[in-house]
Design a protein around this motif. Structure first.
Motif, mmCIF file in Angstrom:
data_model
loop_
_atom_site.group_PDB
_atom_site.id
_atom_site.type_symbol
_atom_site.label_atom_id
_atom_site.label_comp_id
_atom_site.label_asym_id
_atom_site.label_seq_id
_atom_site.Cartn_x
_atom_site.Cartn_y
_atom_site.Cartn_z
ATOM 1 N N ALA A 124 0.836 -1.198 0.000
ATOM 2 C CA ALA A 124 0.000 0.000 0.000
ATOM 3 C C ALA A 124 0.873 1.252 0.000
ATOM 4 C CB ALA A 124 -0.919 0.004 1.213
ATOM 5 N N ARG A 133 -0.567 -6.659 1.200
ATOM 6 C CA ARG A 133 -1.787 -7.439 0.945
ATOM 7 C C ARG A 133 -1.441 -8.577 0.004
ATOM 8 N NH1 ARG A 133 -6.269 -6.867 -2.836
ATOM 9 N NH2 ARG A 133 -5.074 -5.181 -3.812
ATOM 10 N N ASP A 168 -6.114 -11.306 1.119
ATOM 11 C CA ASP A 168 -7.279 -11.018 0.280
ATOM 12 C C ASP A 168 -7.785 -12.324 -0.328
ATOM 13 O OD1 ASP A 168 -9.144 -10.152 -1.599
ATOM 14 O OD2 ASP A 168 -8.051 -8.299 -2.001
ATOM 15 N N ALA A 309 -9.590 -3.700 -2.135
ATOM 16 C CA ALA A 309 -8.489 -2.749 -1.957
ATOM 17 C C ALA A 309 -8.829 -1.439 -2.637
ATOM 18 C CB ALA A 309 -7.204 -3.337 -2.536
ATOM 19 N N GLU A 313 -1.746 0.954 -4.655
ATOM 20 C CA GLU A 313 -0.731 0.025 -4.204
ATOM 21 C C GLU A 313 0.038 -0.502 -5.408
ATOM 22 O OE1 GLU A 313 -3.089 -2.876 -2.204
ATOM 23 O OE2 GLU A 313 -3.951 -3.669 -4.030
#
Length: 499
Positions: A124, A133, A168, A309, A313
């Motif tokens: 991020a 992530r 995720d 999201a 990122e």
């Protein structure tokens, strides 16, 4: 609620009843039990004309012990589609794992043999904390080795601390367990749940080893740290030599709680069982955190993502799977349920999918694709991608149509190479050895309680290539008896001559 144990012994679905000889549990697989050579070599030098084939096959199916079983058979020439024999070929049967033929044919035709599945880590754009992530897309082949690759790529960027690690798991929009699966199946390794962040087939291995007579079996887990989360009630025992051996494992639904009973002989070989992980996305993150620590990277908070999201990122680490041509080998030749289920969901995980269920969208894609290939859409009804569900209904004709259609496509060779070869590998490794069929049958097996199936391509020494499907349902006979009868039918095909 505890679920009675079903254990995966190799590739078949085998219910462990009490008592059960442990020798059968230690067999390579119920789907691989070899036909005794004396029986396998029952073929003779006599020739069979196509007009005689019906009588030869019916004589096997009509044996007294098999008369109550329901037979569905379709045998055609591969090149022209001429029917040599059929019995209830248009009617529905429960296909067991031969349902994978439909899923994999559609996946190969839609995605292509070079298709690969990505698992990536994104950083991020946050100046105040390091937020990573990890995004999964349902790679069924993903293991600890791939986690270590991701960890090394992160370490190569001089990252030594992660404030927040987010998993995720939103690529597939489904519950991890198919609601049509039997409760007895979903706790075993072959019935593990399917999600976007798959790791180690979403299973953990438990080894049970005999000790001194009268002592409980010793337990050891593939991941000791993970084992600390499990509550285990061990009521097993080590018995004297030459006493009966049996095991029963029960796992509480959706909880890491296990009850073990049964006995193994002193001095005997350990038993290894694969147990489905009840929380696969959290399991993925726990293992990733441990592997990151091994790479010198500490982690603060760990969480599973609950929303998309924000897009601000960048990707900093990526691992891709082997090409689909190799993944299909695990789905078909080795009959790995998780592979077929992941491929079904990948087919449904497209921007055009407007449903809340990725698997339902995948089934719709399978239906559309097979229709394009010329398979009658009324000849099957799918409830999953692997054949584990007993709600699947497939006719022998549907399987033969699929096999013929893909054989006439550009993907023919890749598809054929994904199948088990009689007497050589996969679920057919120990069948048809030292017969004319060895190395000539490329097929897919299926086994469940009361169900035995075999479909595939057959190259004959003195006749044109065939495509066939034999489905047996509603049988009260042991699997080995039904399988032997099916194999005898296939051996009869080896005697075909043009006359």
């Amino acid at each position: 609620m505890f679920i009675r144990g079903l254990f995966r012994v190799g590739l078949g679905l085998v219910a462990i009843a009490i008592p059960l000889s442990i020798a059968s549990v230690r067999a390579q697989t119920a789907a691989q039990i070899p036909v005794p050579v004396a029986q396998a070599n029952s073929e003779t030098s006599s020739e069979i004309c196509p007009t005689q084939l019906a009588d030869e096959l019916q004589a096997i199916a009509n044996r007294p012990e098999l008369q109550r079983s329901r037979w569905g058979i379709s045998i055609q020439t591969l090149a022209t589609g001429e029917t040599l024999y059929e019995q209830e070929a248009q009617r529905y049967f429960i296909p067991a794992s031969t349902a994978k033929l439909l899923t994999t044919a559609a996946a190969l035709h839609q995605l292509g043999s070079s298709f690969q599945i990505r698992t990536s880590v994104y950083q991020a754009n946050d100046p105040d904390e390091m937020v990573l992530r990890v995004v999964g897309q349902g790679d069924p082949s993903f293991t600890d080795a791939e986690l270590r690759q991701l960890a090394q790529q992160i370490r190569d960027r001089n990252i030594t601390h992660i404030d927040r690690l987010i998993g995720d798991d939103q690529y597939f929009q489904d519950p991890i367990l198919n609601p049509n699966w039997e409760w007895e199946d979903v706790q075993a390794g072959y019935g593990a749940g399917v999600n976007s962040l798959i790791l180690n087939l979403n299973t953990i291995a438990l080894t049970l080893s005999p000790q001194a007579v009268g002592q409980p079996l010793q337990l050891s887990w593939s991941y000791p740290a993970e084992a600390l989360r499990w509550q285990v009630e061990n009521n097993s025992i080590t018995t004297a030599a030459e006493t009966p051996e049996f095991l029963q494992l029960e796992r509480e639904l959706n909880q890491p709680s296990l009850r073990i009973s049964g006995q193994l002989q002193v001095g005997g070989e350990p038993e290894v069982e694969a147990i489905a992980i009840p929380d696969p996305s959290q399991y993925f993150l726990r293992r990733f955190q441990q592997i990151l620590a091994e790479a010198g990277i500490t982690v603060g908070q760990v969480a599973v993502a609950t929303s998309p999201a924000n897009g601000d990122e960048q990707a900093i680490a990526t691992v891709t799977s082997a090409p689909l041509s190799e993944l299909l080998i695990q789905a078909n030749r080795e009959s790995e349920n998780l592979y077929a289920e992941a491929l079904l969901r990948i087919l449904g995980a497209t921007p055009a999918n407007s449903t809340d269920s990725t698997s339902e969208a995948g089934i719709a894609t399978v239906e559309t694709t097979l229709t394009e290939l010329g398979v009658d859409p009324e000849s099957y009804v799918l409830a999953d991608g692997s054949g584990l569900s007993r709600h699947n209904l497939v006719s022998p004709e549907a399987l033969v149509q699929t096999l013929r259609a893909i054989a006439q496509s550009a993907e023919a060779e890749v598809y054929r190479e994904s199948l088990a070869i009689a007497g050589v590998n996969g679920t057919l490794q120990n069948r048809f050895r030292e017969t004319l069929i060895q190395g000539r049958l490329f097929g897919k097996t299926g086994t469940a309680s009361g169900i035995v199936t075999l479909s595939g391509y057959l190259e004959l020494p003195d006749y044109q290539p065939l495509v066939f499907s034999i489905l047996v349902n509603q049988s009260d006979q042991p699997v080995r008896i039904i399988r032997q009868a099916i194999d005898e039918m296939v051996l009869k095909l080896a005697q075909l001559r043009s006359c």
